[in-house]
Design a protein around this motif. Structure first.
Motif, mmCIF file in Angstrom:
data_model
loop_
_atom_site.group_PDB
_atom_site.id
_atom_site.type_symbol
_atom_site.label_atom_id
_atom_site.label_comp_id
_atom_site.label_asym_id
_atom_site.label_seq_id
_atom_site.Cartn_x
_atom_site.Cartn_y
_atom_site.Cartn_z
ATOM 1 N N UNK A 1 0.908 -1.367 -0.067
ATOM 2 C CA UNK A 1 0.023 -0.209 -0.283
ATOM 3 C C UNK A 1 0.830 1.410 0.176
ATOM 4 N N UNK A 2 2.261 1.051 -0.204
ATOM 5 C CA UNK A 2 3.051 2.826 -0.237
ATOM 6 C C UNK A 2 2.926 3.179 -1.615
ATOM 7 N N UNK A 3 2.598 4.687 -1.858
ATOM 8 C CA UNK A 3 2.391 5.232 -2.773
ATOM 9 C C UNK A 3 4.193 5.356 -3.479
ATOM 10 N N UNK A 4 4.183 4.921 -4.855
ATOM 11 C CA UNK A 4 5.904 5.210 -5.229
ATOM 12 C C UNK A 4 4.913 5.946 -6.655
ATOM 13 N N UNK A 5 6.278 6.861 -7.340
ATOM 14 C CA UNK A 5 6.267 7.658 -8.401
ATOM 15 C C UNK A 5 7.081 6.279 -9.231
ATOM 16 N N UNK A 6 6.097 6.010 -10.924
ATOM 17 C CA UNK A 6 7.088 5.253 -12.025
ATOM 18 C C UNK A 6 8.229 6.333 -12.258
ATOM 19 N N UNK A 7 8.759 5.135 -12.791
ATOM 20 C CA UNK A 7 10.242 6.177 -13.569
ATOM 21 C C UNK A 7 9.911 7.508 -14.581
ATOM 22 N N UNK A 8 10.771 8.054 -14.525
ATOM 23 C CA UNK A 8 10.578 9.240 -15.054
ATOM 24 C C UNK A 8 11.904 10.360 -15.445
ATOM 25 N N UNK A 9 12.230 10.428 -16.735
ATOM 26 C CA UNK A 9 13.467 11.053 -17.061
ATOM 27 C C UNK A 9 13.704 12.471 -15.637
ATOM 28 N N UNK A 10 12.546 12.587 -16.104
ATOM 29 C CA UNK A 10 12.767 14.363 -14.606
ATOM 30 C C UNK A 10 13.368 13.158 -13.475
ATOM 31 N N UNK A 11 12.943 12.774 -12.600
ATOM 32 C CA UNK A 11 13.493 12.214 -11.458
ATOM 33 C C UNK A 11 14.703 11.418 -11.274
ATOM 34 N N UNK A 12 15.079 11.594 -12.527
ATOM 35 C CA UNK A 12 16.609 11.664 -12.297
ATOM 36 C C UNK A 12 17.410 12.693 -11.356
ATOM 37 N N UNK A 13 16.629 14.194 -11.596
ATOM 38 C CA UNK A 13 17.597 14.650 -10.657
ATOM 39 C C UNK A 13 18.253 14.918 -9.951
ATOM 40 N N UNK A 14 17.440 13.979 -9.330
ATOM 41 C CA UNK A 14 17.609 13.178 -7.322
ATOM 42 C C UNK A 14 18.140 11.570 -7.321
ATOM 43 N N UNK A 15 19.159 11.443 -6.734
ATOM 44 C CA UNK A 15 19.110 10.101 -6.978
ATOM 45 C C UNK A 15 17.915 8.607 -6.518
ATOM 46 N N UNK B 1 11.612 -5.543 0.382
ATOM 47 C CA UNK B 1 11.727 -6.000 -0.668
ATOM 48 C C UNK B 1 11.148 -5.676 -1.742
ATOM 49 N N UNK B 2 9.266 -5.863 -1.569
ATOM 50 C CA UNK B 2 8.574 -4.674 -2.565
ATOM 51 C C UNK B 2 8.862 -3.585 -3.027
ATOM 52 N N UNK B 3 9.501 -2.677 -1.872
ATOM 53 C CA UNK B 3 9.299 -1.172 -2.210
ATOM 54 C C UNK B 3 10.786 -1.105 -2.759
ATOM 55 N N UNK B 4 11.642 -1.927 -2.474
ATOM 56 C CA UNK B 4 13.010 -2.135 -2.817
ATOM 57 C C UNK B 4 13.470 -1.682 -4.133
ATOM 58 N N UNK B 5 12.522 -2.379 -5.320
ATOM 59 C CA UNK B 5 11.946 -2.163 -7.183
ATOM 60 C C UNK B 5 11.028 -1.467 -7.121
ATOM 61 N N UNK B 6 11.111 -0.095 -6.574
ATOM 62 C CA UNK B 6 10.272 1.303 -7.090
ATOM 63 C C UNK B 6 11.052 1.833 -6.895
ATOM 64 N N UNK B 7 12.948 1.638 -6.048
ATOM 65 C CA UNK B 7 13.482 2.745 -5.903
ATOM 66 C C UNK B 7 14.462 2.718 -7.007
ATOM 67 N N UNK B 8 15.502 3.990 -7.222
ATOM 68 C CA UNK B 8 16.380 3.563 -8.382
ATOM 69 C C UNK B 8 17.195 3.020 -7.407
ATOM 70 N N UNK B 9 17.751 3.414 -7.016
ATOM 71 C CA UNK B 9 19.170 3.452 -5.697
ATOM 72 C C UNK B 9 19.112 2.518 -4.641
ATOM 73 N N UNK B 10 19.674 1.848 -3.736
ATOM 74 C CA UNK B 10 18.981 1.123 -2.401
ATOM 75 C C UNK B 10 20.739 1.348 -1.516
ATOM 76 N N UNK B 11 21.806 1.494 -2.599
ATOM 77 C CA UNK B 11 23.586 1.399 -1.789
ATOM 78 C C UNK B 11 23.966 2.591 -2.302
#
Length: 287
Positions: A83-97, A239-249
């Motif tokens: 149930x945690x909301x997240x933003x699907x990847x977009x080119x503009x989201x690359x401005x933040x890690x 694990x399910x939320x990690x898949x939505x993040x660009x980086x975890x390390x």
């Protein structure tokens, strides 16, 4: 670089008790959102719950648009199985890690918080006894979610008001932590123990181990409301939320940058201000 990263740290809230829309105004405000979001609002039967759901989604789309400058029609917000909301990847989201956000609502308030690198968790509580039970009966329903040390401090806090205050402070800190992780209600909250110095310098122990790469803050709002914010390392995400993040390390320097970014106070926004950000929103003609 720090100044650029600070632009990704946002804290907004809306006092929905100050917004009393007509049915037409409510429909117009909802119409700015994608059609697929409407059922998540109208599924509630109580007007106050519909207001909270609507404002929560307005905050998400408005914040993503303002921070990342993504056109509204290109914003796609989904939810993890927990149930945690997240933003699907977009080119503009690359401005933040690692841009991510979290929302919460309770009582009179709906709020959102975002971070550019660290995980963020957010929880609001209205510190009043919600039922007809006594305070002792009410808090006893939740005793299994607290460590023995936390529980002792709650029950020995003094008057009923003080007991509720200590109970809800601890509760919203725990909720902010697990919401940052994206774990949902299955997390063993009694393994999560908060320590503090008069509610400052707050830190957390999980199963007895202190987590040094997490920060927590508590704010007091009007009308006996409190809000907790958690900021921590993405490697602990579900694990399910990690898949939505660009980086975890991250290398230590970049993570330290995100970890030590200033934590701003909450900025009060109105529904009218949020709607005004949406192009061609006819709600603007009503204000």
């Amino acid at each position: 670089m720090e100044m650029e990263m600070e632009k990704g740290v946002k804290r907004w809230l809306v006092n929905i008790s100050q917004w009393n829309p007509t049915p037409n105004e409510f429909s117009i405000a909802m119409s700015v959102l994608p059609q697929e979001q409407h059922s998540s609002i109208t599924r509630f039967t109580k007007t106050e719950d519909q207001k909270r759901a609507l404002v929560s989604r307005l905050l998400q789309y408005a914040l993503v648009h303002e921070v990342l400058e993504i056109p509204f029609e290109e914003i796609i917000i989904n939810r993890t199985p927990e149930g945690k909301p997240y933003l699907e990847s977009h080119k503009n989201s690359m401005k933040f890690p690692n841009f991510n956000f979290n929302v919460s609502h309770h009582g009179d308030y709906v709020a959102i918080a975002s971070e550019p690198i660290c995980l963020v968790g957010l929880d609001i509580v209205c510190c009043v006894n919600p039922g007809k039970e006594t305070v002792s009966e009410f808090i006893r329903n939740f005793s299994s979610y607290f460590s023995s040390s936390e529980w002792e401090k709650i029950v020995n806090a003094g008057s009923d008001d003080h007991v509720l205050d200590v109970f809800f402070r601890n509760w919203c800190l725990k909720e902010a932590f697990v919401k940052a992780l994206g774990t949902g209600v299955g997390y063993k909250l009694d393994y999560v123990e908060f320590q503090h110095k008069d509610w400052a310098d707050i830190y957390v122990k999980v199963d007895g181990d202190t987590l040094k790469d997490w920060n927590f803050w508590l704010f007091e709002l009007q009308g006996k409301h409190r809000v907790a914010v958690a900021r921590g390392h993405p490697r602990m995400a579900a694990e399910s939320y990690k898949k939505t993040l660009k980086r975890t390390h991250f290398d230590s320097d970049l993570y330290k940058l995100g970890f030590h970014l200033p934590n701003p106070r909450f900025l009060s926004r109105t529904v009218e201000e949020l709607c005004a950000l949406f192009p061609l929103c006819s709600y603007k003609t009503l204000i």
